[in-house]
Design a protein around this motif. Structure first.
Motif, PDB file in Angstrom:
ATOM      1  N   CYS A 169       0.841  -1.208   0.000  1.00 52.90           N
ATOM      2  CA  CYS A 169       0.000   0.000   0.000  1.00 52.90           C
ATOM      3  C   CYS A 169       0.871   1.251   0.000  1.00 52.90           C
ATOM      4  O   CYS A 169       1.459   1.615   1.021  1.00 52.90           O
ATOM      5  CB  CYS A 169      -0.921  -0.022   1.218  1.00 52.90           C
ATOM      6  SG  CYS A 169      -1.821   1.523   1.503  1.00 52.90           S
ATOM      7  N   ALA A 170       0.956   1.935  -1.155  1.00 51.96           N
ATOM      8  CA  ALA A 170       1.797   3.130  -1.277  1.00 51.96           C
ATOM      9  C   ALA A 170       1.367   4.250  -0.328  1.00 51.96           C
ATOM     10  O   ALA A 170       2.221   4.865   0.326  1.00 51.96           O
ATOM     11  CB  ALA A 170       1.805   3.620  -2.722  1.00 51.96           C
ATOM     12  N   PRO A 171       0.065   4.549  -0.188  1.00 47.38           N
ATOM     13  CA  PRO A 171      -0.329   5.593   0.767  1.00 47.38           C
ATOM     14  C   PRO A 171       0.049   5.243   2.206  1.00 47.38           C
ATOM     15  O   PRO A 171       0.377   6.137   2.999  1.00 47.38           O
ATOM     16  CB  PRO A 171      -1.855   5.668   0.591  1.00 47.38           C
ATOM     17  CG  PRO A 171      -2.100   5.183  -0.787  1.00 47.38           C
ATOM     18  CD  PRO A 171      -1.083   4.111  -1.006  1.00 47.38           C
ATOM     19  N   CYS A 172      -0.005   3.944   2.539  1.00 44.78           N
ATOM     20  CA  CYS A 172       0.400   3.517   3.887  1.00 44.78           C
ATOM     21  C   CYS A 172       1.876   3.816   4.128  1.00 44.78           C
ATOM     22  O   CYS A 172       2.264   4.354   5.176  1.00 44.78           O
ATOM     23  CB  CYS A 172       0.171   2.026   4.078  1.00 44.78           C
ATOM     24  SG  CYS A 172      -1.520   1.464   3.851  1.00 44.78           S
ATOM     25  N   THR A 202      -0.842  -5.264  10.043  1.00 43.37           N
ATOM     26  CA  THR A 202      -0.766  -5.435   8.596  1.00 43.37           C
ATOM     27  C   THR A 202      -1.879  -6.334   8.079  1.00 43.37           C
ATOM     28  O   THR A 202      -2.276  -7.296   8.745  1.00 43.37           O
ATOM     29  CB  THR A 202       0.586  -6.032   8.172  1.00 43.37           C
ATOM     30  OG1 THR A 202       0.622  -6.133   6.740  1.00 43.37           O
ATOM     31  CG2 THR A 202       0.796  -7.421   8.772  1.00 43.37           C
ATOM     32  N   ILE A 203      -2.375  -6.014   6.890  1.00 45.74           N
ATOM     33  CA  ILE A 203      -3.299  -6.933   6.220  1.00 45.74           C
ATOM     34  C   ILE A 203      -2.576  -7.693   5.117  1.00 45.74           C
ATOM     35  O   ILE A 203      -3.210  -8.236   4.206  1.00 45.74           O
ATOM     36  CB  ILE A 203      -4.538  -6.210   5.664  1.00 45.74           C
ATOM     37  CG1 ILE A 203      -4.154  -5.133   4.655  1.00 45.74           C
ATOM     38  CG2 ILE A 203      -5.372  -5.626   6.796  1.00 45.74           C
ATOM     39  CD1 ILE A 203      -5.346  -4.619   3.873  1.00 45.74           C
ATOM     40  N   PHE A 260     -12.926  -4.092  12.867  1.00 51.23           N
ATOM     41  CA  PHE A 260     -12.787  -2.635  12.813  1.00 51.23           C
ATOM     42  C   PHE A 260     -13.501  -2.055  11.586  1.00 51.23           C
ATOM     43  O   PHE A 260     -13.500  -0.837  11.405  1.00 51.23           O
ATOM     44  CB  PHE A 260     -11.308  -2.241  12.777  1.00 51.23           C
ATOM     45  CG  PHE A 260     -10.640  -2.214  14.128  1.00 51.23           C
ATOM     46  CD1 PHE A 260     -10.420  -1.012  14.790  1.00 51.23           C
ATOM     47  CD2 PHE A 260     -10.235  -3.390  14.747  1.00 51.23           C
ATOM     48  CE1 PHE A 260      -9.797  -0.984  16.031  1.00 51.23           C
ATOM     49  CE2 PHE A 260      -9.612  -3.372  15.986  1.00 51.23           C
ATOM     50  CZ  PHE A 260      -9.394  -2.166  16.640  1.00 51.23           C
ATOM     51  N   GLY A 261     -14.066  -2.916  10.747  1.00 55.95           N
ATOM     52  CA  GLY A 261     -14.737  -2.436   9.547  1.00 55.95           C
ATOM     53  C   GLY A 261     -13.789  -1.991   8.457  1.00 55.95           C
ATOM     54  O   GLY A 261     -14.155  -1.204   7.583  1.00 55.95           O
ATOM     55  N   VAL A 262     -12.561  -2.491   8.472  1.00 58.18           N
ATOM     56  CA  VAL A 262     -11.554  -2.051   7.508  1.00 58.18           C
ATOM     57  C   VAL A 262     -11.806  -2.685   6.145  1.00 58.18           C
ATOM     58  O   VAL A 262     -11.784  -3.907   6.001  1.00 58.18           O
ATOM     59  CB  VAL A 262     -10.133  -2.413   7.999  1.00 58.18           C
ATOM     60  CG1 VAL A 262      -9.097  -2.091   6.932  1.00 58.18           C
ATOM     61  CG2 VAL A 262      -9.824  -1.672   9.291  1.00 58.18           C
ATOM     62  N   SER A 263     -12.037  -1.851   5.143  1.00 58.49           N
ATOM     63  CA  SER A 263     -12.192  -2.335   3.774  1.00 58.49           C
ATOM     64  C   SER A 263     -11.078  -1.826   2.883  1.00 58.49           C
ATOM     65  O   SER A 263     -10.940  -2.254   1.739  1.00 58.49           O
ATOM     66  CB  SER A 263     -13.544  -1.901   3.202  1.00 58.49           C
ATOM     67  OG  SER A 263     -13.664  -0.498   3.198  1.00 58.49           O
ATOM     68  N   GLY A 264     -10.274  -0.894   3.383  1.00 59.31           N
ATOM     69  CA  GLY A 264      -9.140  -0.362   2.640  1.00 59.31           C
ATOM     70  C   GLY A 264      -8.122   0.213   3.607  1.00 59.31           C
ATOM     71  O   GLY A 264      -8.437   0.529   4.751  1.00 59.31           O
ATOM     72  N   VAL A 265      -6.888   0.317   3.141  1.00 57.48           N
ATOM     73  CA  VAL A 265      -5.819   0.858   3.976  1.00 57.48           C
ATOM     74  C   VAL A 265      -5.168   2.035   3.261  1.00 57.48           C
ATOM     75  O   VAL A 265      -5.198   2.107   2.033  1.00 57.48           O
ATOM     76  CB  VAL A 265      -4.773  -0.232   4.302  1.00 57.48           C
ATOM     77  CG1 VAL A 265      -5.324  -1.219   5.306  1.00 57.48           C
ATOM     78  CG2 VAL A 265      -4.319  -0.974   3.035  1.00 57.48           C
ATOM     79  N   PRO A 266      -4.593   2.979   4.044  1.00 60.03           N
ATOM     80  CA  PRO A 266      -4.463   2.969   5.501  1.00 60.03           C
ATOM     81  C   PRO A 266      -5.776   3.281   6.201  1.00 60.03           C
ATOM     82  O   PRO A 266      -6.638   3.959   5.649  1.00 60.03           O
ATOM     83  CB  PRO A 266      -3.434   4.075   5.765  1.00 60.03           C
ATOM     84  CG  PRO A 266      -3.621   5.029   4.626  1.00 60.03           C
ATOM     85  CD  PRO A 266      -3.956   4.178   3.446  1.00 60.03           C
ATOM     86  N   ALA A 267      -5.894   2.791   7.427  1.00 63.98           N
ATOM     87  CA  ALA A 267      -7.042   3.093   8.279  1.00 63.98           C
ATOM     88  C   ALA A 267      -6.523   3.269   9.699  1.00 63.98           C
ATOM     89  O   ALA A 267      -5.712   2.459  10.163  1.00 63.98           O
ATOM     90  CB  ALA A 267      -8.074   1.979   8.228  1.00 63.98           C
ATOM     91  N   THR A 268      -6.953   4.323  10.377  1.00 62.12           N
ATOM     92  CA  THR A 268      -6.433   4.625  11.707  1.00 62.12           C
ATOM     93  C   THR A 268      -7.567   4.811  12.704  1.00 62.12           C
ATOM     94  O   THR A 268      -8.623   5.361  12.370  1.00 62.12           O
ATOM     95  CB  THR A 268      -5.568   5.898  11.677  1.00 62.12           C
ATOM     96  OG1 THR A 268      -6.334   6.983  11.139  1.00 62.12           O
ATOM     97  CG2 THR A 268      -4.326   5.695  10.834  1.00 62.12           C
ATOM     98  N   PHE A 269      -7.304   4.387  13.945  1.00 59.92           N
ATOM     99  CA  PHE A 269      -8.286   4.470  15.027  1.00 59.92           C
ATOM    100  C   PHE A 269      -7.558   4.927  16.287  1.00 59.92           C
ATOM    101  O   PHE A 269      -6.764   4.171  16.857  1.00 59.92           O
ATOM    102  CB  PHE A 269      -8.962   3.117  15.258  1.00 59.92           C
ATOM    103  CG  PHE A 269      -9.641   2.569  14.033  1.00 59.92           C
ATOM    104  CD1 PHE A 269     -10.993   2.777  13.811  1.00 59.92           C
ATOM    105  CD2 PHE A 269      -8.911   1.852  13.076  1.00 59.92           C
ATOM    106  CE1 PHE A 269     -11.615   2.283  12.674  1.00 59.92           C
ATOM    107  CE2 PHE A 269      -9.526   1.358  11.931  1.00 59.92           C
ATOM    108  CZ  PHE A 269     -10.889   1.580  11.737  1.00 59.92           C
TER     109      PHE A 269
END
Length: 351
Positions: free
Chosen positions: A248-251, A276-277, A312-321
């Protein structure tokens, strides 16, 4: 309105079509491609990850011609890419349905294409290709997914429109009906699990609002040691749970900002838990070494199917909580670096 009798008739027709081993003949043509161009045919799974794209066929496309044929045991969504031999440049892409009969794809260098042949290609792909933008393309698929009397057409439309959170419950209902009818056959099982996973993530995402209590979880680090989220929270004030992946480039671009945040606030009771996913440990390890992460770095190597990512409902990354470590409650889901820093600074005790 669909009647039960009509729906059952469609299901029987679908079973009849699926159960017959059928021959397909695929021809792909195009003009103006580089002499070293190669073409690759992939299956599109419901849950798309880099590890989930199974290559079905490949060959040279320098002369603008590719032919592939075989016996088809299962109608499926596929995607074809034309790229340079070194993989650095992509020239064309087309999504379509691999089904019985003759199918002809005409590729263009402007990333448009035409499809001739095939019942489902004419039903779904041909009108999709006629639309001028992605919004209109997805509207075509949405209508078919919600209204078609053919259950296979509905599931195929859903698969192609995977990036939209559209009518998740109906998609699960269709998948469950197919599974009940077809049992352990691959088509039904894959679609059922994929649809249920999307629905679970959609529900978790809807519930993941400010103030909700974050459930504890445990996962392994690269050394194989099991670590709990509660361990990272103990003795701290705020914990950022960050989902990422090596590919994931944005990650990867976000990590330097996180390092800055970590350096500024760690001594005031701020901690980060990266999850990591990735599904490949070697890729996770290489990326981790390249990024030199100074905080907790966990994973379960289950990709998008990870139950932790799903919770966490993650369907795409990055995702932060951002989580209040004292109460376990969600503070924010922002990914804006300046906003995140300001929020952390105002929430932590003074230095």
């Amino acid at each position: 309105m669909n009647t039960p009798k009509a729906t059952f008739a469609c299901l029987l027709l679908f079973v009849s079509v699926l159960s017959q081993a059928a021959h397909f003949q695929l021809t792909i043509t195009g003009d103006g491609f580089a002499s070293d161009a190669v073409i690759e045919l992939y299956e599109i799974p419901l849950e798309r990850t880099p590890q989930g794209m199974e290559i079905l066929a490949s060959g040279s496309f320098g002369k603008g011609f590719f032919k592939h044929s075989g016996n088809l045991g299962d109608i499926r969504n596929v995607s074809v890419f034309v790229r340079s031999s070194d993989g650095k440049s992509k020239f064309a892409k087309a999504d379509f349905i691999l089904e019985a009969g003759k199918i002809a794809i005409q590729l263009n260098r402007n990333w448009t294409y035409k499809v001739d042949g095939g019942t489902y290609n004419q039903l779904l792909i041909a009108p999709w290709c006629e639309q001028k933008n992605d919004v209109l393309k997805m509207e075509v698929l949405k209508k078919i997914a919600q209204t078609s009397e053919d259950p296979l057409a509905r599931v195929m439309a859903y698969s192609l429109g995977y990036q939209l959170e559209v009518d998740a419950q109906t998609n699960v209902d269709v998948a469950r009906g197919l599974y009940a009818l077809l049992g352990e056959q691959r088509a039904a099982l894959v679609r059922l699990k994929g649809a249920e996973g999307r629905l679970a993530r959609a529900r978790a995402r809807a519930a993941m609002q400010k103030g909700v209590v974050i459930s504890d979880f445990e996962a392994q680090n690269l050394a194989g040691k099991t670590v709990k989220l509660s361990t990272a929270m103990k003795g701290n004030n705020l914990v950022l749970v960050e989902f990422w992946a090596s590919w994931c480039a944005p990650c990867r671009s976000f990590i330097p900002h996180l390092k800055d945040t970590y350096q500024r606030f760690h001594n005031r009771g701020f901690e980060i838990v990266s999850f990591t996913i990735d599904a490949d440990k070697e890729e996770w390890q290489i990326a981790s070494e390249e990024e030199d992460l100074p905080w907790y770095n966990l994973g379960d190597l289950k990709g998008h199917a990870s139950p932790i990512a799903t919770s966490f409902g993650v369907s795409g990354v990055p995702a932060t909580f951002l989580v209040d470590a004292k109460t376990g409650r969600l503070v924010s889901k922002t990914r804006d670096h300046d906003e995140l820093n300001a929020l952390i600074d105002s929430s932590l005790p003074g230095e």
